[in-house]
Write an enzyme that holds these catalytic residues in place. Structure first.
Site, PDB file in Angstrom:
ATOM      1  N   HIS A  57       0.790  -1.233   0.000  1.00 55.73           N
ATOM      2  CA  HIS A  57       0.000   0.000   0.000  1.00 55.73           C
ATOM      3  C   HIS A  57       0.822   1.282   0.000  1.00 55.73           C
ATOM      4  CE1 HIS A  57       0.939  -0.019   4.287  1.00 55.73           C
ATOM      5  NE2 HIS A  57       0.577   1.246   4.330  1.00 55.73           N
TER       6      HIS A  57
HETATM    7  C1  UD1 Z   1      -2.143   5.636   5.688  1.00 51.38           C
HETATM    8  C2  UD1 Z   1      -0.872   6.084   6.403  1.00 51.38           C
HETATM    9  C3  UD1 Z   1       0.125   4.947   6.453  1.00 51.38           C
HETATM   10  C4  UD1 Z   1      -0.483   3.683   7.017  1.00 51.38           C
HETATM   11  C5  UD1 Z   1      -1.738   3.361   6.209  1.00 51.38           C
HETATM   12  C6  UD1 Z   1      -2.418   2.120   6.694  1.00 51.38           C
HETATM   13  C7  UD1 Z   1      -0.380   8.475   6.029  1.00 51.38           C
HETATM   14  C8  UD1 Z   1       0.521   9.443   5.357  1.00 51.38           C
HETATM   15  N1  UD1 Z   1      -0.221   7.192   5.686  1.00 51.38           N
HETATM   16  O1  UD1 Z   1      -1.790   5.376   4.339  1.00 51.38           O
HETATM   17  O2  UD1 Z   1       1.203   5.324   7.296  1.00 51.38           O
HETATM   18  O3  UD1 Z   1       0.439   2.621   6.905  1.00 51.38           O
HETATM   19  O4  UD1 Z   1      -2.638   4.477   6.314  1.00 51.38           O
HETATM   20  O5  UD1 Z   1      -3.387   1.699   5.786  1.00 51.38           O
HETATM   21  O6  UD1 Z   1      -1.171   8.872   6.851  1.00 51.38           O
HETATM   22  N2  UD1 Z   1      -8.814   5.036   0.658  1.00 51.38           N
HETATM   23  C9  UD1 Z   1     -10.080   4.508   0.517  1.00 51.38           C
HETATM   24  N3  UD1 Z   1     -10.781   4.205   1.643  1.00 51.38           N
HETATM   25  C10 UD1 Z   1     -10.307   4.405   2.893  1.00 51.38           C
HETATM   26  C11 UD1 Z   1      -9.038   4.963   3.030  1.00 51.38           C
HETATM   27  C12 UD1 Z   1      -8.288   5.264   1.912  1.00 51.38           C
HETATM   28  O7  UD1 Z   1     -10.559   4.303  -0.580  1.00 51.38           O
HETATM   29  O8  UD1 Z   1     -11.010   4.088   3.877  1.00 51.38           O
HETATM   30  C13 UD1 Z   1      -8.020   5.324  -0.544  1.00 51.38           C
HETATM   31  C14 UD1 Z   1      -8.199   6.733  -1.076  1.00 51.38           C
HETATM   32  O9  UD1 Z   1      -8.072   6.679  -2.457  1.00 51.38           O
HETATM   33  C15 UD1 Z   1      -7.007   7.453  -0.498  1.00 51.38           C
HETATM   34  C16 UD1 Z   1      -5.934   6.364  -0.517  1.00 51.38           C
HETATM   35  O10 UD1 Z   1      -6.648   5.158  -0.229  1.00 51.38           O
HETATM   36  O11 UD1 Z   1      -6.640   8.589  -1.218  1.00 51.38           O
HETATM   37  C17 UD1 Z   1      -4.839   6.576   0.468  1.00 51.38           C
HETATM   38  O12 UD1 Z   1      -5.389   6.741   1.792  1.00 51.38           O
HETATM   39  P1  UD1 Z   1      -4.610   7.632   2.876  1.00 51.38           P
HETATM   40  O13 UD1 Z   1      -5.372   7.646   4.136  1.00 51.38           O
HETATM   41  O14 UD1 Z   1      -4.248   8.950   2.274  1.00 51.38           O
HETATM   42  O15 UD1 Z   1      -3.239   6.873   3.086  1.00 51.38           O
HETATM   43  P2  UD1 Z   1      -2.910   5.313   3.222  1.00 51.38           P
HETATM   44  O16 UD1 Z   1      -2.240   4.875   1.980  1.00 51.38           O
HETATM   45  O17 UD1 Z   1      -4.080   4.506   3.685  1.00 51.38           O
END
Ligand code: UD1
Length: 354
Positions: A203
């Site tokens: 991820h």
């Molecule tokens: C975040 C944390 C990371 C952690 C990870 C666990 C930061 C910078 N990173 O990364 O340290 O290891 O969480 O999973 O805070 N999305 C969905 N549904 C959700 C959440 C996210 O569809 O419930 C998608 C969206 O497109 C979003 C992308 O995932 O833009 C990334 O989500 P984000 O919360 O920005 O960061 P993670 O990659 O999950």
């Protein structure tokens, strides 16, 4: 004592579970604030239900966005919440944007901040998590460190006076859930047999957002000579689809992320793990599954000792590493014995600012 926890992303719910239980057992007042960084049912709600965490008292509902927009939205919303509750401690967890926003907001409000899982370093300045950890440690009044290595990093940065070694709360919850699911057969897709398959997760932005890198990872997973259960984070699914990269190659089966107890059961019965997650590297170690990490470094270097974890930064040799035999060496309890959350509560009580 009144503690206000700020969480928002999946790994933080896992860390919150033992802390919430320990605070409740000690009769302390605990306010839970969910930023809404993760909002899919499988990324959020199931953790509260399965890990018996009280429902959040406040939900900010910020959702996804660029780092600045997401962190800024949290900051904007937190002022009023912290002002209303005025806790003795604001407790922030790990290294996500929710961690940084919570720490900055509390500092600006002149509220004492404790950082749980302080002192971890990858020394990779490209990682958003590394910015979040460093900034949060330096903003915090109390750095609750999980390992000796983390204590050393804090001392090297002049933070020894604020640092306390408490152990790792993820060990607490991992062992608790392991014992709960130990007798259950894992729920596996057709064609998967206990003891014969690998669990994989990817991820990190560095792995998902560069087309050549993601193609290389998909090819490496597809080359593994064993069934691979790829538990796909929404970001991975979205990027692979945008870039036209097929993930289901070779013996790879792509499924949704698992609830925590199912994840523990899946790792417990696997022959190994392939991942870029920090938490899963450590869970693999705690549960005795050999791990192959698709990154250039790890914040959990203890897992590398005696071959329980192997780094494969350039993706060379993944097929061989993934199916290597289980090391014969012991796994010393470098992440504590499962009582870290109690130490956290004791430390918060002892260090309560007057
Ligand atoms: C975040 C944390 C990371 C952690 C990870 C666990 C930061 C910078 N990173 O990364 O340290 O290891 O969480 O999973 O805070 N999305 C969905 N549904 C959700 C959440 C996210 O569809 O419930 C998608 C969206 O497109 C979003 C992308 O995932 O833009 C990334 O989500 P984000 O919360 O920005 O960061 P993670 O990659 O999950």
């Amino acid at each position: 004592m009144k503690v206000l926890s700020i969480v928002g992303a999946r790994p933080q719910f896992v860390k919150l579970a033992p802390v919430a239980a320990a605070l409740s057992a000690s009769g302390e007042t605990h306010v839970i604030v969910h930023t809404g960084q993760h909002y899919d049912e499988r990324m959020s709600d199931v953790f509260f239900e399965d890990l018996r965490i009280p429902q959040p008292d406040v939900h900010l509902g910020v959702g996804s966005g660029s780092h600045g927009a997401q962190t800024g939205a949290m900051l904007g919303a937190l002022d009023a919440v912290l002002d209303e509750h005025r806790p003795d401690w604001v407790l922030v967890y790990g290294d996500t944007n929710s961690t940084l926003a919570g720490a900055v907001s509390a500092v600006k409000m002149h509220l004492p901040v404790a950082h749980l899982e302080a002192g971890l370093r990858s020394f990779n300045r490209r990682m958003p998590e590394e910015h979040n950890r460093v900034l949060t440690d330096h903003a915090a009044d109390l750095c609750l460190a999980p390992t000796h290595a983390a204590m050393e990093h804090l001392a090297n940065e002049g933070l020894a006076q604020r640092a306390v070694l408490v152990g790792d709360v993820m060990t607490d919850i991992c062992f608790l859930v392991r014992d709960r699911v130990a007798g259950n057969a894992p729920d596996l897709p057709a064609g998967f047999t206990p003891g014969d398959y690998l669990v994989a997760t990817i991820h990190r932005a560095d792995n998902t957002d560069d087309p050549a890198r993601l193609e290389g990872i998909a090819a490496a997973l597809g080359s593994i000579p064993a069934p691979v259960l790829l538990l796909a984070h929404p970001r991975l699914v979205a990027r692979a689809s945008e870039l036209g990269i097929e993930l289901a190659r070779g013996q790879v089966t792509v499924t949704r992320p698992l609830p925590y107890p199912d994840m523990v059961a899946a790792v417990l019965h696997s022959r190994g793990v392939v991942t870029d997650s920090g938490g899963l590297q450590k869970e693999a170690y705690l549960l005795g599954a050999p791990c192959t990490t698709l990154r250039t470094e790890t914040e959990w270097p203890e897992t590398l000792a005696a071959g329980w974890n192997v780094l494969a930064p350039d993706l060379v040799g993944v097929a061989e590493y993934a199916v290597r035999p289980r090391p014969e060496s012991d796994r010393p309890p470098v992440y504590g014995e499962g009582d870290a959350a109690q130490r956290v509560v004791r430390t918060l009580t002892d260090r309560l600012p007057r």
